[in-house]
Design a protein around this motif. Sequence first.
Motif, PDB file in Angstrom:
ATOM      1  N   GLN A   6       0.839  -1.073  -0.036  1.00  0.00           N
ATOM      2  CA  GLN A   6      -0.080  -0.058  -0.077  1.00  0.00           C
ATOM      3  C   GLN A   6       1.049   1.462  -0.053  1.00  0.00           C
ATOM      4  O   GLN A   6       2.010   1.464   0.841  1.00  0.00           O
ATOM      5  N   ARG A   9      -0.098   7.016   3.304  1.00  0.00           N
ATOM      6  CA  ARG A   9      -0.831   8.183   3.355  1.00  0.00           C
ATOM      7  C   ARG A   9      -0.262   9.370   2.984  1.00  0.00           C
ATOM      8  O   ARG A   9       0.907   9.564   3.580  1.00  0.00           O
ATOM      9  N   THR A  10      -0.658  10.321   2.278  1.00  0.00           N
ATOM     10  CA  THR A  10       0.103  11.637   2.118  1.00  0.00           C
ATOM     11  C   THR A  10      -0.676  12.694   2.646  1.00  0.00           C
ATOM     12  O   THR A  10      -1.917  12.932   2.342  1.00  0.00           O
ATOM     13  N   VAL A  11       0.020  13.625   3.245  1.00  0.00           N
ATOM     14  CA  VAL A  11      -0.424  14.705   4.052  1.00  0.00           C
ATOM     15  C   VAL A  11       0.121  15.884   3.664  1.00  0.00           C
ATOM     16  O   VAL A  11       1.555  15.793   3.340  1.00  0.00           O
ATOM     17  N   ASP A 128      -1.711  13.074  -5.341  1.00  0.00           N
ATOM     18  CA  ASP A 128      -2.663  12.134  -4.631  1.00  0.00           C
ATOM     19  C   ASP A 128      -2.656  12.391  -3.270  1.00  0.00           C
ATOM     20  O   ASP A 128      -2.633  11.561  -2.303  1.00  0.00           O
ATOM     21  N   VAL A 129      -2.713  13.805  -2.710  1.00  0.00           N
ATOM     22  CA  VAL A 129      -2.725  14.054  -1.249  1.00  0.00           C
ATOM     23  C   VAL A 129      -4.203  13.663  -0.722  1.00  0.00           C
ATOM     24  O   VAL A 129      -5.326  13.906  -1.100  1.00  0.00           O
ATOM     25  N   ASP A 130      -4.024  13.062   0.447  1.00  0.00           N
ATOM     26  CA  ASP A 130      -5.073  12.641   1.189  1.00  0.00           C
ATOM     27  C   ASP A 130      -5.882  13.543   2.232  1.00  0.00           C
ATOM     28  O   ASP A 130      -6.991  13.563   2.300  1.00  0.00           O
ATOM     29  N   HIS A 131      -4.883  14.367   2.559  1.00  0.00           N
ATOM     30  CA  HIS A 131      -5.268  15.184   3.794  1.00  0.00           C
ATOM     31  C   HIS A 131      -4.244  16.666   3.746  1.00  0.00           C
ATOM     32  O   HIS A 131      -3.041  16.314   3.354  1.00  0.00           O
ATOM     33  N   ASN A 148      -9.555  23.197  -0.652  1.00  0.00           N
ATOM     34  CA  ASN A 148     -10.736  22.180  -0.618  1.00  0.00           C
ATOM     35  C   ASN A 148     -11.704  22.304  -1.319  1.00  0.00           C
ATOM     36  O   ASN A 148     -12.564  21.671  -1.871  1.00  0.00           O
ATOM     37  N   ILE A 153     -10.217  18.076  -1.261  1.00  0.00           N
ATOM     38  CA  ILE A 153      -9.272  17.344  -0.354  1.00  0.00           C
ATOM     39  C   ILE A 153      -9.616  18.014   1.022  1.00  0.00           C
ATOM     40  O   ILE A 153      -9.790  19.229   1.173  1.00  0.00           O
TER      41      ILE A 153
END
Length: 371
Positions: A6, A9-11, A128-131, A148, A153
């Motif tokens: 996986q 996760r990207t912040v 592909d930023v998650d947050h 946003n 996002i």
Amino acid sequence: MSPVAQRPRTVAYTMSRFPKLTETFILIEMLELERQGLRVEIFPLIRECANVQHADAQAMVERAHYCRLFSRPTLDAQIYWLMRRPAVYVRAWWRAIRGNLSSPKFLSRALVVVPKAAYAARRMVELDVDHLHAHYATHPALFAYVVNMLTGIPYSFTVHAHDLYVERPMLGEKIAAARFVVAISEFNRRMMIDLYGPIAEERVVVVHCGVDPALFRPRERTSRSDIFTIVCVASLAGYKGQRYLIDACARLRDQNVPFRCLLIGEGEDRPRLETQIRDLNLEGHVVLMGALPRHQVSEALQQVDVMALPSVVMPNGKMEGIPIALMEALAAEIPVVATAISGIPELVRDGETGLLVPERNAAALADALMR
């Protein structure tokens, strides 16, 4: 068949300036997230150029996504969103302008933030930023708000001090649109609930800033010097209250206390403080050390007897949140003397983890240092 790994996760992080020497809390927060396995992408509004910076910031500087306002990528991003999501793009501009109309300073900065946010929004989709997390509720939170709107996002932001106590453009809207909001103190959370009601009570959580315990460690017990050594680690700015510490130092001198006072930090108040030191004949006692990276601050804390931070509330409401410098001193097991304002009493319990004095009271400060 081996399982597919996986992606982490990207912040994404945004802040006004990076790397900023006085904002170590942002740096160590990002470093810790990466240590825990997240990927951090950095989108500063401005690239800070300073002679002194923390050594562990350099690698992040090299991969940060800096954006020039007048550049082809920024222009391309405006065209991209105008073609892809014209109504949303125009609405973002309208809300930013409407929300900052009451302050010419904030309005002028909003006119810079929106196009930079449009550029960042396009890059964050590609990455592909998650947050997205913003530090400070003013321009960085507006940046996150616009990203946003354009991308969906989710975002959050941390509220510190001046961004809550002085001017609060669009803060209610920013809280309502955020996934969550971080307050650095219970004082700040209560203030936001008082101002914005149930939505703040639902969204705002308290996360105190932290320090690096490997760097700010308990000092080694050595024989005590005959010279009582005071340190104040803070930018040289009015709300930090160094002028009252210098007045307190004059009182210690008049009581024949052998001492020295080290002021670590830089800022606009340096000329005034230099004049005050000279006028009170304290050149042999009070030393302006200038800005130091955090490893040198840690070394200095090993050599001192007490940390003093006589912060004050300015006429416009500007004041401390909870100073990281006090946390670093307590982590090094240095006694602290501070003023009982904002969130400081949450950290310094009077008579237990330090001494609290009234603000703008040099006599009380001198008495606490003597104690």
